[in-house]
Design a protein around this motif. Sequence first.
Motif, PDB file in Angstrom:
ATOM      1  N   TYR A  99      -0.160  -3.714  10.773  1.00  0.00           N
ATOM      2  CA  TYR A  99      -0.218  -2.860   9.720  1.00  0.00           C
ATOM      3  C   TYR A  99      -0.039  -1.535   9.860  1.00  0.00           C
ATOM      4  O   TYR A  99       0.798  -0.899   9.099  1.00  0.00           O
ATOM      5  CB  TYR A  99      -1.571  -3.163   9.002  1.00  0.00           C
ATOM      6  CG  TYR A  99      -1.929  -2.220   7.730  1.00  0.00           C
ATOM      7  CD1 TYR A  99      -1.359  -2.569   6.447  1.00  0.00           C
ATOM      8  CD2 TYR A  99      -2.635  -0.878   8.039  1.00  0.00           C
ATOM      9  CE1 TYR A  99      -1.616  -1.772   5.623  1.00  0.00           C
ATOM     10  CE2 TYR A  99      -2.856  -0.433   6.778  1.00  0.00           C
ATOM     11  CZ  TYR A  99      -2.185  -0.585   5.385  1.00  0.00           C
ATOM     12  OH  TYR A  99      -2.528   0.050   4.388  1.00  0.00           O
ATOM     13  N   MET A 126       0.903  -1.189  -0.015  1.00  0.00           N
ATOM     14  CA  MET A 126       0.026  -0.162  -0.038  1.00  0.00           C
ATOM     15  C   MET A 126       0.860   1.402  -0.134  1.00  0.00           C
ATOM     16  O   MET A 126       0.426   2.179  -0.246  1.00  0.00           O
ATOM     17  CB  MET A 126      -0.936   0.022   1.214  1.00  0.00           C
ATOM     18  CG  MET A 126      -2.065  -1.010   1.273  1.00  0.00           C
ATOM     19  SD  MET A 126      -3.352  -0.763  -0.035  1.00  0.00           S
ATOM     20  CE  MET A 126      -4.415  -2.013   0.164  1.00  0.00           C
ATOM     21  N   LYS A 153       3.009   0.783   8.385  1.00  0.00           N
ATOM     22  CA  LYS A 153       2.758   1.810   7.574  1.00  0.00           C
ATOM     23  C   LYS A 153       3.248   3.208   7.888  1.00  0.00           C
ATOM     24  O   LYS A 153       4.010   4.113   7.250  1.00  0.00           O
ATOM     25  CB  LYS A 153       1.151   2.058   7.348  1.00  0.00           C
ATOM     26  CG  LYS A 153       0.733   3.067   6.383  1.00  0.00           C
ATOM     27  CD  LYS A 153      -0.799   3.428   6.488  1.00  0.00           C
ATOM     28  CE  LYS A 153      -1.307   4.623   5.386  1.00  0.00           C
ATOM     29  NZ  LYS A 153      -2.665   4.563   5.410  1.00  0.00           N
ATOM     30  N   GLU A 183      -7.930  -0.420   3.135  1.00  0.00           N
ATOM     31  CA  GLU A 183      -7.256   0.008   4.521  1.00  0.00           C
ATOM     32  C   GLU A 183      -8.272   0.019   5.546  1.00  0.00           C
ATOM     33  O   GLU A 183      -8.053  -0.200   6.578  1.00  0.00           O
ATOM     34  CB  GLU A 183      -6.704   1.187   4.205  1.00  0.00           C
ATOM     35  CG  GLU A 183      -5.408   1.222   3.264  1.00  0.00           C
ATOM     36  CD  GLU A 183      -4.532   2.440   3.617  1.00  0.00           C
ATOM     37  OE1 GLU A 183      -3.168   2.081   3.603  1.00  0.00           O
ATOM     38  OE2 GLU A 183      -5.028   3.621   3.370  1.00  0.00           O
TER      39      GLU A 183
END
Length: 220
Positions: free
Chosen positions: A107, A43, A111, A55
């Motif tokens: 995640y 992503m 990120k 997301e």
Amino acid sequence: MAFKGSVQKVTNDFWAPVLLTLQISLAAAVIAGCTGIAAAAAMHKTSFKGKLLAETAFMLPLFLPPTVVGFLLLILLGKGKNFGLHVLFTKEAAVCASVVVAFPLMYMAAKTGFSAVSEDVQEAARIDGARELQVFSRILLPLAAKALTAGLVLSFLRAMGEFGATLMVAGNIPGKTQTVATAVYTAMETGNTGMAALWASTLILVSFLLFLIVRMLEKS
């Protein structure tokens, strides 16, 4: 002899869910770590229609009641019987539940870590001839190491404290699927507050020490 046997039984009763919880949490943290990093990397540089929806779906288990997550997993894992997979009410089911609830934390950490890496550094590596895989492995991963480590620890902590979803898909079978969280519940239900306090204290201590590590990583 009777006293010695009683002490040994209490010791075995105490350690069985503790060791199982650590095994499940470690497995869940590793799986959530790999999938969370892969999803965040995918992503990180891509933009496509529906990215916001994807997301949002990634983060949803963080906000849903654990029983709802457990219900959805119960349906999903139950269909595995059609393919000869008997996962429900096993240790593997507990791992699946823990991975699902831990994934959003991993995640989010990955990120955040990837986003903090300077684009100029990445572009300079590309100009020097580095391929995307090399940029990822030699620049993104090392520079985001603190955030990734924090994500792994938080994933482990979330898996260790999981209760609702685990109870629905793995049950509360002593010596097989009973974790510390479900063991505390059973101990309180049966009036064994002493054992419940011992398990709860162990979980609090481990959680405190691990979360302290996360805080130290943030400050360093």
